[in-house]
Motif scaffolding. Structure first.
Motif, PDB file in Angstrom:
ATOM      1  N   PRO A 119      -5.668  -6.577 -15.365  1.00  0.00           N
ATOM      2  CA  PRO A 119      -6.461  -6.704 -14.137  1.00  0.00           C
ATOM      3  C   PRO A 119      -7.811  -7.391 -14.374  1.00  0.00           C
ATOM      4  O   PRO A 119      -8.325  -7.389 -15.483  1.00  0.00           O
ATOM      5  CB  PRO A 119      -6.646  -5.252 -13.689  1.00  0.00           C
ATOM      6  CG  PRO A 119      -6.589  -4.460 -14.972  1.00  0.00           C
ATOM      7  CD  PRO A 119      -5.581  -5.168 -15.823  1.00  0.00           C
ATOM      8  N   TRP A 120      -8.345  -7.957 -13.289  1.00  0.00           N
ATOM      9  CA  TRP A 120      -9.601  -8.670 -13.340  1.00  0.00           C
ATOM     10  C   TRP A 120     -10.727  -7.793 -12.802  1.00  0.00           C
ATOM     11  O   TRP A 120     -10.598  -7.179 -11.748  1.00  0.00           O
ATOM     12  CB  TRP A 120      -9.523  -9.944 -12.510  1.00  0.00           C
ATOM     13  CG  TRP A 120      -8.701 -11.009 -13.145  1.00  0.00           C
ATOM     14  CD1 TRP A 120      -7.346 -11.158 -13.088  1.00  0.00           C
ATOM     15  CD2 TRP A 120      -9.184 -12.083 -13.954  1.00  0.00           C
ATOM     16  NE1 TRP A 120      -6.955 -12.263 -13.806  1.00  0.00           N
ATOM     17  CE2 TRP A 120      -8.062 -12.862 -14.350  1.00  0.00           C
ATOM     18  CE3 TRP A 120     -10.457 -12.486 -14.382  1.00  0.00           C
ATOM     19  CZ2 TRP A 120      -8.179 -13.992 -15.147  1.00  0.00           C
ATOM     20  CZ3 TRP A 120     -10.571 -13.612 -15.168  1.00  0.00           C
ATOM     21  CH2 TRP A 120      -9.455 -14.357 -15.547  1.00  0.00           C
ATOM     22  N   VAL A 121     -11.832  -7.773 -13.528  1.00  0.00           N
ATOM     23  CA  VAL A 121     -13.045  -7.073 -13.103  1.00  0.00           C
ATOM     24  C   VAL A 121     -14.112  -8.144 -12.884  1.00  0.00           C
ATOM     25  O   VAL A 121     -14.457  -8.881 -13.808  1.00  0.00           O
ATOM     26  CB  VAL A 121     -13.511  -6.050 -14.161  1.00  0.00           C
ATOM     27  CG1 VAL A 121     -14.824  -5.416 -13.745  1.00  0.00           C
ATOM     28  CG2 VAL A 121     -12.438  -4.986 -14.377  1.00  0.00           C
ATOM     29  N   ASP A 122     -14.599  -8.225 -11.651  1.00  0.00           N
ATOM     30  CA  ASP A 122     -15.580  -9.255 -11.286  1.00  0.00           C
ATOM     31  C   ASP A 122     -16.968  -8.619 -11.227  1.00  0.00           C
ATOM     32  O   ASP A 122     -17.226  -7.742 -10.395  1.00  0.00           O
ATOM     33  CB  ASP A 122     -15.204  -9.851  -9.930  1.00  0.00           C
ATOM     34  CG  ASP A 122     -15.978 -11.124  -9.605  1.00  0.00           C
ATOM     35  OD1 ASP A 122     -17.088 -11.305 -10.142  1.00  0.00           O
ATOM     36  OD2 ASP A 122     -15.467 -11.933  -8.800  1.00  0.00           O
ATOM     37  N   SER A 190      -8.989  -0.760 -12.581  1.00  0.00           N
ATOM     38  CA  SER A 190      -8.520  -0.947 -11.206  1.00  0.00           C
ATOM     39  C   SER A 190      -9.563  -0.504 -10.192  1.00  0.00           C
ATOM     40  O   SER A 190      -9.759  -1.159  -9.153  1.00  0.00           O
ATOM     41  CB  SER A 190      -7.218  -0.170 -10.977  1.00  0.00           C
ATOM     42  OG  SER A 190      -6.193  -0.674 -11.808  1.00  0.00           O
ATOM     43  N   GLN A 191     -10.237   0.599 -10.480  1.00  0.00           N
ATOM     44  CA  GLN A 191     -11.284   1.060  -9.573  1.00  0.00           C
ATOM     45  C   GLN A 191     -12.466   0.097  -9.551  1.00  0.00           C
ATOM     46  O   GLN A 191     -13.021  -0.188  -8.485  1.00  0.00           O
ATOM     47  CB  GLN A 191     -11.734   2.463  -9.988  1.00  0.00           C
ATOM     48  CG  GLN A 191     -10.697   3.533  -9.705  1.00  0.00           C
ATOM     49  CD  GLN A 191     -11.047   4.871 -10.335  1.00  0.00           C
ATOM     50  OE1 GLN A 191     -11.669   4.945 -11.395  1.00  0.00           O
ATOM     51  NE2 GLN A 191     -10.655   5.951  -9.670  1.00  0.00           N
ATOM     52  N   ALA A 193     -12.272  -3.055 -10.179  1.00  0.00           N
ATOM     53  CA  ALA A 193     -11.806  -4.280  -9.530  1.00  0.00           C
ATOM     54  C   ALA A 193     -11.828  -4.168  -8.011  1.00  0.00           C
ATOM     55  O   ALA A 193     -11.935  -5.186  -7.317  1.00  0.00           O
ATOM     56  CB  ALA A 193     -10.398  -4.616 -10.008  1.00  0.00           C
ATOM     57  N   SER A 194     -11.734  -2.951  -7.498  1.00  0.00           N
ATOM     58  CA  SER A 194     -11.677  -2.771  -6.037  1.00  0.00           C
ATOM     59  C   SER A 194     -13.035  -2.482  -5.419  1.00  0.00           C
ATOM     60  O   SER A 194     -13.154  -2.444  -4.189  1.00  0.00           O
ATOM     61  CB  SER A 194     -10.712  -1.624  -5.696  1.00  0.00           C
ATOM     62  OG  SER A 194     -11.218  -0.386  -6.172  1.00  0.00           O
ATOM     63  N   LEU A 195     -14.072  -2.289  -6.218  1.00  0.00           N
ATOM     64  CA  LEU A 195     -15.393  -1.973  -5.673  1.00  0.00           C
ATOM     65  C   LEU A 195     -15.969  -3.178  -4.938  1.00  0.00           C
ATOM     66  O   LEU A 195     -15.950  -4.303  -5.439  1.00  0.00           O
ATOM     67  CB  LEU A 195     -16.355  -1.574  -6.786  1.00  0.00           C
ATOM     68  CG  LEU A 195     -16.346  -0.119  -7.263  1.00  0.00           C
ATOM     69  CD1 LEU A 195     -17.410   0.081  -8.330  1.00  0.00           C
ATOM     70  CD2 LEU A 195     -16.575   0.845  -6.112  1.00  0.00           C
ATOM     71  N   ARG A 196     -16.489  -2.943  -3.765  1.00  0.00           N
ATOM     72  CA  ARG A 196     -17.145  -3.978  -2.982  1.00  0.00           C
ATOM     73  C   ARG A 196     -18.384  -3.379  -2.323  1.00  0.00           C
ATOM     74  O   ARG A 196     -18.396  -2.197  -1.966  1.00  0.00           O
ATOM     75  CB  ARG A 196     -16.212  -4.535  -1.897  1.00  0.00           C
ATOM     76  CG  ARG A 196     -15.011  -5.304  -2.435  1.00  0.00           C
ATOM     77  CD  ARG A 196     -15.452  -6.585  -3.129  1.00  0.00           C
ATOM     78  NE  ARG A 196     -14.332  -7.373  -3.613  1.00  0.00           N
ATOM     79  CZ  ARG A 196     -13.756  -7.223  -4.795  1.00  0.00           C
ATOM     80  NH1 ARG A 196     -14.196  -6.281  -5.624  1.00  0.00           N
ATOM     81  NH2 ARG A 196     -12.757  -7.993  -5.175  1.00  0.00           N
TER      82      ARG A 196
END
Length: 204
Positions: A119-122, A190-191, A193-196
């Motif tokens: 997974p990608w973490v931005d 995953s968490q 990666a989903s943070l916005r």
């Protein structure tokens, strides 16, 4: 069961690119990679290289970085495909980290369409979540604003922003700082990666 990112290994990645022109699509001319091991930057497990760009290739004149001084070296540099035996053990099977990750994600998908990554973490949206008071989230401005510039000078002597290795280390250093903050050390890839950031309510 997925474990917190701070308990695993992740890899920060950065590409410097030619920019898009009327004649050519965007293409990478430099790669930088650095490992985060258990939430800490590990410079002993890093990699950096120029990438082959033909001398006749036109760059977007607004493309950042010192590419104009390196055209002769780029002409004889390896391609990403030629570097795959070196890159594969670094990039596959672990979370990948980038600042404004669509650029790095797109280049890997373009160059290695038969491989899977992530997974990608931005770190761009993560910085917006962590530092909502900031207005400028460009990596080269965020690092000094957060007081990390001296650390980057120590970790990357003789490098500067828009050098792929410098930016990979800057991205990794930013994530290292976030993972040391309360609560962040419990988050999985995953968490993260989903943070916005939360959207601000419209004012009447």
């Amino acid at each position: 069961m997925e474990v917190p990112l701070v308990l695993t290994e992740a890899v920060a990645l950065d590409f410097e690119t030619t920019g898009t022109t009327q004649e050519e699509n965007n293409a990478p001319w430099q790669i930088g990679v650095v490992t985060l091991s258990r939430g800490k930057v590990d410079l002993t497990r890093s990699f950096s290289s120029l990438l082959r760009v033909p001398r006749e290739r036109v760059f977007n004149p607004y493309a950042p970085g010192r590419w104009a001084r390196l055209r002769a070296e780029m002409a004889s540099a390896p391609t990403l495909q030629e570097l795959w035996p070196t890159l594969r053990p670094l990039l596959q099977g672990r979370p990948l980290v980038a600042h404004n990750a669509p650029t790095e994600r797109g280049i890997l998908a373009q160059e290695f369409p038969w491989q899977s990554f992530g997974p990608w973490v931005d770190t761009l949206p993560l910085a917006r979540v962590a530092y909502p008071g900031h207005r400028d989230f460009k990596l080269e401005n965020l690092i000094p604003a957060l007081g990390m510039e001296a650390m980057l000078r120590t970790r990357c002597p003789d490098r500067e922003p828009h050098d792929a290795f410098y930016d990979a280390v800057a991205c990794a250093t930013l994530l290292e700082s976030l993972l040391a903050a309360p609560g962040w050390n419990r988050l999985t890839a995953s968490q993260l990666a989903s943070l916005r950031p939360r959207r601000r309510a419209n004012r009447p």
